[in-house]
Design a protein around this motif. Structure first.
Motif, PDB file in Angstrom:
ATOM      1  N   THR A 175       0.804  -1.248   0.124  1.00  0.00           N
ATOM      2  CA  THR A 175      -0.099   0.045  -0.083  1.00  0.00           C
ATOM      3  C   THR A 175       0.864   1.243  -0.139  1.00  0.00           C
ATOM      4  OG1 THR A 175      -1.650  -1.082   1.172  1.00  0.00           O
ATOM      5  CG2 THR A 175      -1.554   1.342   1.394  1.00  0.00           C
ATOM      6  N   GLU A 176       1.967   1.331   0.799  1.00  0.00           N
ATOM      7  CA  GLU A 176       3.004   2.191   0.999  1.00  0.00           C
ATOM      8  C   GLU A 176       3.460   2.471  -0.455  1.00  0.00           C
ATOM      9  OE1 GLU A 176       4.789   5.479   2.429  1.00  0.00           O
ATOM     10  OE2 GLU A 176       3.452   4.058   3.621  1.00  0.00           O
ATOM     11  N   VAL A 230       0.941   4.034  -2.776  1.00  0.00           N
ATOM     12  CA  VAL A 230       0.482   5.646  -2.410  1.00  0.00           C
ATOM     13  C   VAL A 230       1.593   6.360  -3.029  1.00  0.00           C
ATOM     14  CG1 VAL A 230       0.504   7.072  -0.457  1.00  0.00           C
ATOM     15  CG2 VAL A 230      -0.784   5.097  -0.387  1.00  0.00           C
ATOM     16  N   ALA A 262      -4.384  13.003   4.335  1.00  0.00           N
ATOM     17  CA  ALA A 262      -4.581  11.613   4.020  1.00  0.00           C
ATOM     18  C   ALA A 262      -3.289  11.066   4.416  1.00  0.00           C
ATOM     19  CB  ALA A 262      -5.100  11.407   2.492  1.00  0.00           C
ATOM     20  N   LEU A 263      -1.933  11.426   3.972  1.00  0.00           N
ATOM     21  CA  LEU A 263      -0.960  11.005   3.928  1.00  0.00           C
ATOM     22  C   LEU A 263      -0.367  11.227   5.570  1.00  0.00           C
ATOM     23  CD1 LEU A 263       0.979  12.076   0.883  1.00  0.00           C
ATOM     24  CD2 LEU A 263       0.077   9.739   1.618  1.00  0.00           C
ATOM     25  N   LYS A 315      -2.335  10.778   8.238  1.00  0.00           N
ATOM     26  CA  LYS A 315      -2.824   9.561   8.918  1.00  0.00           C
ATOM     27  C   LYS A 315      -2.058   8.476   8.768  1.00  0.00           C
ATOM     28  CE  LYS A 315      -7.447  11.262   7.629  1.00  0.00           C
ATOM     29  NZ  LYS A 315      -8.659  10.966   6.979  1.00  0.00           N
ATOM     30  N   ARG A 347      -0.866   5.032   7.836  1.00  0.00           N
ATOM     31  CA  ARG A 347      -1.201   4.222   6.495  1.00  0.00           C
ATOM     32  C   ARG A 347      -2.120   3.084   6.743  1.00  0.00           C
ATOM     33  NH1 ARG A 347       3.179   6.497   3.016  1.00  0.00           N
ATOM     34  NH2 ARG A 347       2.654   8.849   3.491  1.00  0.00           N
ATOM     35  N   SER A 348      -2.885   2.890   5.823  1.00  0.00           N
ATOM     36  CA  SER A 348      -3.491   1.517   5.828  1.00  0.00           C
ATOM     37  C   SER A 348      -3.962   1.130   4.343  1.00  0.00           C
ATOM     38  CB  SER A 348      -4.920   1.800   6.551  1.00  0.00           C
ATOM     39  OG  SER A 348      -5.773   2.396   6.042  1.00  0.00           O
ATOM     40  N   THR A 372      -5.685   3.921   2.460  1.00  0.00           N
ATOM     41  CA  THR A 372      -5.002   5.030   2.031  1.00  0.00           C
ATOM     42  C   THR A 372      -5.263   5.399   0.553  1.00  0.00           C
ATOM     43  OG1 THR A 372      -3.555   5.035   4.019  1.00  0.00           O
ATOM     44  CG2 THR A 372      -2.942   6.348   2.385  1.00  0.00           C
ATOM     45  N   SER A 373      -4.661   4.315  -0.015  1.00  0.00           N
ATOM     46  CA  SER A 373      -4.605   4.429  -1.784  1.00  0.00           C
ATOM     47  C   SER A 373      -5.795   4.604  -2.189  1.00  0.00           C
ATOM     48  CB  SER A 373      -4.014   3.182  -2.182  1.00  0.00           C
ATOM     49  OG  SER A 373      -4.304   3.100  -3.629  1.00  0.00           O
ATOM     50  N   GLU A 407      -8.597   6.325  -0.654  1.00  0.00           N
ATOM     51  CA  GLU A 407      -8.800   7.866  -0.046  1.00  0.00           C
ATOM     52  C   GLU A 407      -8.036   8.824  -0.983  1.00  0.00           C
ATOM     53  OE1 GLU A 407      -8.311  10.470   3.971  1.00  0.00           O
ATOM     54  OE2 GLU A 407      -7.856   8.642   4.011  1.00  0.00           O
TER      55      GLU A 407
END
Length: 183
Positions: free
Chosen positions: A33-34, A37, A117-118, A120, A122-123, A126-127, A129
């Protein structure tokens, strides 16, 4: 009976290993996910940079070129044509600049939302959002862009068309005059 504590211990170990496996999988998902993003952020930055460069090229080459040429015509064409072309192109330029200012404001708000958003933890959400924020930004821009763009293009092309028609008429007059006077 001595086997029962060993079986419980073995079950606890198995559960602990399963929990560790689940945690490792979650870390892998978060890492993926990171990366997604970061890739989305880089893609957005490249798109914004390319769009800004293209816009600047059009602005400099189009408007500056037109106004430079137009300003040389002040004594060569009728004043009403000179004024009409100036008015139309100034309207076009004003609409274009107004759009760029509005877009800059919206872009600033967009980047602020991205930063929120960034900021917060990351989960996996996140992507999605970030994609939702980007989709909203793009939809809003497209909705308004067409009005500014169409009006700016129509007034700009109208100014150019007035000059083209004037030059075409003058060319025809010159040709006719040349043919009938010296023929």
């Amino acid at each position: 009976m001595s086997h029962l504590p060993f079986e419980e211990w073995s079950d606890q170990i198995a559960k602990a290993v399963q929990t560790l496996n689940e945690d490792m999988l979650a870390l892998k998902v978060n890492n993926a996910t990171e990366k997604q993003v970061e890739a989305l952020i880089q893609l957005q930055e490249k798109q914004m940079t390319n769009q800004a460069n293209y816009t600047n090229l059009i602005m400099v080459a189009g408007y500056a070129g037109y106004f430079a040429f137009w300003s040389t015509l002040v004594t060569k064409i009728p004043q009403w044509i000179f004024a009409l072309c100036g008015l139309l192109m100034t309207l076009s330029l004003t609409l274009f600049i107004t759009w760029e200012i509005i877009k800059a404001f919206w872009t600033g708000r967009y980047f602020h939302q991205v930063q929120e958003a960034l900021g917060k933890p990351r989960s996996s959400q996140t992507s999605s959002e970030l994609q939702a924020v980007g989709a909203k930004f793009n939809a809003k821009g497209r909705r308004w862009w067409i009005w500014f763009f169409a009006t700016s293009v129509i007034t700009g092309l109208s100014a150019a068309t007035v000059l083209i028609i004037y030059f075409a008429v003058e060319l025809v007059r010159t040709i006719i005059s040349t043919l009938f006077s010296g023929g």
